[in-house]
Design a protein around this motif. Sequence first.
Motif, short mmCIF file in Angstrom:
data_model
loop_
_atom_site.label_atom_id
_atom_site.label_comp_id
_atom_site.label_asym_id
_atom_site.label_seq_id
_atom_site.Cartn_x
_atom_site.Cartn_y
_atom_site.Cartn_z
N GLY A 108 0.84 -1.26 -0.10
CA GLY A 108 -0.12 0.09 -0.14
C GLY A 108 0.90 1.25 -0.13
O GLY A 108 0.63 2.10 -0.67
N ASN A 109 1.93 1.29 0.76
CA ASN A 109 2.93 2.35 0.69
C ASN A 109 3.45 2.59 -0.55
O ASN A 109 3.88 3.62 -0.96
CB ASN A 109 4.00 2.15 1.92
CG ASN A 109 3.32 2.55 3.13
OD1 ASN A 109 2.37 3.02 3.58
ND2 ASN A 109 4.02 1.58 4.04
N GLU A 110 4.16 1.33 -1.23
CA GLU A 110 4.43 1.51 -2.46
C GLU A 110 3.28 2.16 -3.53
O GLU A 110 3.88 2.61 -4.36
CB GLU A 110 5.17 0.34 -2.93
CG GLU A 110 6.37 -0.13 -2.21
CD GLU A 110 7.05 -1.23 -2.92
OE1 GLU A 110 7.27 -0.87 -4.17
OE2 GLU A 110 7.45 -2.21 -2.50
N ILE A 111 2.23 1.95 -3.50
CA ILE A 111 1.33 2.36 -4.48
C ILE A 111 1.06 3.76 -4.09
O ILE A 111 0.98 4.59 -5.10
CB ILE A 111 -0.07 1.43 -4.34
CG1 ILE A 111 0.08 0.01 -4.78
CG2 ILE A 111 -1.12 2.20 -4.92
CD1 ILE A 111 -1.06 -1.00 -4.43
N GLU A 112 1.07 4.30 -2.94
CA GLU A 112 0.77 5.60 -2.34
C GLU A 112 1.85 6.31 -3.00
O GLU A 112 1.89 7.49 -3.28
CB GLU A 112 0.54 5.69 -1.04
CG GLU A 112 0.10 6.90 -0.72
CD GLU A 112 -0.07 6.87 0.95
OE1 GLU A 112 0.49 7.74 1.62
OE2 GLU A 112 -0.91 6.00 1.29
N THR A 113 3.17 5.83 -2.99
CA THR A 113 4.60 6.75 -3.28
C THR A 113 4.46 6.47 -5.01
O THR A 113 5.48 7.15 -5.49
CB THR A 113 5.64 6.37 -2.56
OG1 THR A 113 5.86 4.78 -2.89
CG2 THR A 113 5.50 6.43 -1.25
N GLY A 114 4.08 5.70 -5.57
CA GLY A 114 4.00 5.48 -6.91
C GLY A 114 5.03 4.51 -7.57
O GLY A 114 5.40 4.56 -8.61
#
Length: 174
Positions: A109-115
């Motif tokens: 989820g963090n990787e998706i949020e940061t792109g």
Amino acid sequence: MNGKIVGIVIMVSALIAGLGLYYLQIYGFYREVPVADVTLVSLTSQEPEPIAAGAVQAIDADSSPIRFRACFTTDLGLPLLTETYVLVDSATPRNAPGWFDCFDAEALGNEIETGTALTFLGQKNIAYGVDRIVAITDDGRGYVWHELNDCGEKAYDGTVVGEECPPLPSSLSN
């Protein structure tokens, strides 16, 4: 004396029931499953197409259509994938059991949020009202889970599904 015995029996029964419930939720229903192909929906054909994927690990459970989780690797780059396959704007990785350690929903989820990871549509309506979502990171790690689509959210919460949704299967309408 009888009150203490009854109390102990109730406490032991509650403990056994709690442990049983915990086991069933975390371990009991899940099983490893083979995955023939990792697919993404093509922008041109709007159909799922297999992509190059290796080291695929997957788990599933018959108890719910949204318990599927998978991890894989791919050599395909994000620029090529975004030009070829359907992106999904608002996908949220679902938690996996802790023992399935290749799938960390919070980190993903963090990787998706940061792109640094993008989400794609893997297959529409893999089960009624459930889409397969595929996330791929910029370093080639891939993750797959199932997520309710608009029709699924309406069908499972009791809202009238409306004409834009396919007919509800008879097994779900009873």
